[in-house]
Scaffold this motif. Structure first.
Motif, short mmCIF file in Angstrom:
data_model
loop_
_atom_site.label_atom_id
_atom_site.label_comp_id
_atom_site.label_asym_id
_atom_site.label_seq_id
_atom_site.Cartn_x
_atom_site.Cartn_y
_atom_site.Cartn_z
N LYS A 184 32.08 36.07 37.47
CA LYS A 184 32.95 37.04 36.80
C LYS A 184 34.36 36.47 36.79
O LYS A 184 34.93 36.20 37.85
CB LYS A 184 32.93 38.38 37.54
N LEU A 185 34.89 36.25 35.60
CA LEU A 185 36.22 35.67 35.48
C LEU A 185 37.30 36.75 35.46
O LEU A 185 37.08 37.85 34.95
CB LEU A 185 36.32 34.84 34.19
N GLY A 186 38.46 36.41 36.02
CA GLY A 186 39.59 37.35 36.02
C GLY A 186 40.42 37.17 34.76
O GLY A 186 41.64 37.02 34.83
N ILE A 187 39.75 37.16 33.62
CA ILE A 187 40.40 36.92 32.34
C ILE A 187 40.02 38.04 31.38
O ILE A 187 38.86 38.46 31.33
CB ILE A 187 39.95 35.57 31.75
N ASP A 188 41.00 38.52 30.63
CA ASP A 188 40.71 39.52 29.61
C ASP A 188 40.25 38.79 28.35
O ASP A 188 41.06 38.11 27.69
CB ASP A 188 41.97 40.34 29.31
N GLY A 214 46.91 34.51 37.11
CA GLY A 214 46.25 35.32 38.14
C GLY A 214 44.97 34.69 38.64
O GLY A 214 44.74 33.49 38.51
N THR A 215 44.11 35.52 39.21
CA THR A 215 42.85 35.05 39.78
C THR A 215 41.89 34.67 38.65
O THR A 215 41.51 35.51 37.84
CB THR A 215 42.20 36.15 40.65
N TYR A 216 41.49 33.42 38.63
CA TYR A 216 40.60 32.93 37.56
C TYR A 216 39.16 33.34 37.82
O TYR A 216 38.48 33.85 36.94
CB TYR A 216 40.73 31.41 37.45
N ILE A 217 38.67 33.11 39.05
CA ILE A 217 37.30 33.48 39.38
C ILE A 217 37.32 34.66 40.35
O ILE A 217 37.82 34.55 41.47
CB ILE A 217 36.54 32.29 39.98
N ARG A 218 36.77 35.78 39.92
CA ARG A 218 36.79 37.00 40.75
C ARG A 218 35.57 37.09 41.67
O ARG A 218 35.69 37.28 42.86
CB ARG A 218 36.86 38.25 39.87
N THR A 219 34.39 36.96 41.08
CA THR A 219 33.17 37.06 41.89
C THR A 219 32.17 35.98 41.47
O THR A 219 32.18 35.53 40.33
CB THR A 219 32.48 38.44 41.75
N ILE A 220 31.34 35.59 42.44
CA ILE A 220 30.27 34.62 42.19
C ILE A 220 29.00 35.15 42.84
O ILE A 220 29.03 35.63 43.98
CB ILE A 220 30.59 33.24 42.79
#
Length: 234
Positions: free
Chosen positions: A47-51, A206-212
């Motif tokens: 899950k990427l922290g990108i809109d 900001g945070t690029y990778i939120r969850t893996i």
């Protein structure tokens, strides 16, 4: 919501839903969740922290998995002239031009990857509505529109896969089979994550990778520790 099978509910009991796992432990647990008669695929989800709405182009890229995906890949190449023989010699399953495009228009989709030489894109372009939604459309950015068909076909056979962020900012890609050794799965997962990190848009803040997380074809997912994994990539 569809009712979960008894088998899936039993697997859920073996997973701590709110726990963040280290990669080595998660792989071992995942192997223990395998309970089907077929060799399940191990899937990586990020899950990427990108809109996605703020990006002109979705995050996309390619990765050659060190140990492949465990799946025999059927490769179709649109080529003409000397490139036809080059593609065939490299091991492409189907090579041709307008006749293959016509088959696809009539519903034929018995292939996993499509490569095209630049001069053939006039034939391939009208197939966009069919190939695009399936992630099969040749694209210069992923190296699948090229005159070097030989190299690309060989890379695809070795385990080169394309990935692309979906409309919700997620990336899903296969990283092997449950029958792979733990070390093979680990190396494939780290290679895939490295490629996703390399595909970070320069403008992303900001945070690029939120969850893996990782999962099997028919299992619950296990959440991994993003900070630790990203540290391991350095």
């Amino acid at each position: 919501m569809s009712k979960r099978s008894r088998r899936y509910v039993a697997l859920l009991e073996k997973v701590e839903r709110n726990r963040i796992y280290e990669l080595d432990e998660a792989i071992e647990i995942l192997k223990g969740l395998h309970s089907t008669k077929f060799d399940e695929t191990v899937e990586l989800s990020v899950k990427l922290g990108i809109d996605p709405k703020k990006l002109q182009q979705p995050v996309r890229g390619t990765v050659i998995l060190p140990h492949g995906t465990g799946k025999k890949v059927k490769i179709l190449v649109f080529a003409s002239g000397e490139n036809v023989e080059k593609a065939k010699n490299a091991g492409a399953d189907y090579v041709g031009g307008a006749e293959l495009a016509e088959k696809i228009k009539n519903g034929w989709l018995d292939f996993d990857s499509v490569v095209a030489t630049p001069d053939m894109m006039k034939i391939v372009a009208p197939l966009g509505k069919i190939l695009g939604p399936r992630g099969l459309m040749p694209n210069p950015k992923t190296g699948t529109v090229t005159n070097d068909v030989e190299s690309v076909v060989k890379e695809l056979q070795k385990g080169r896969i394309n990935f692309k962020m979906d409309r919700d900012g997620n990336i899903h890609l296969p990283v092997g089979k449950v029958s792979f050794s733990s070390e093979q799965l680990k190396e494939n997962i780290l290679a895939a994550l490295s490629a996703i990190v390399s595909a970070k848009p320069p403008a992303a803040k900001g945070t690029y990778i939120r969850t893996i997380s990782i999962s099997l074809t028919m299992s619950p997912s296990l959440k991994l520790n993003p900070a630790k994994l990203l540290q391991d990539l350095r």
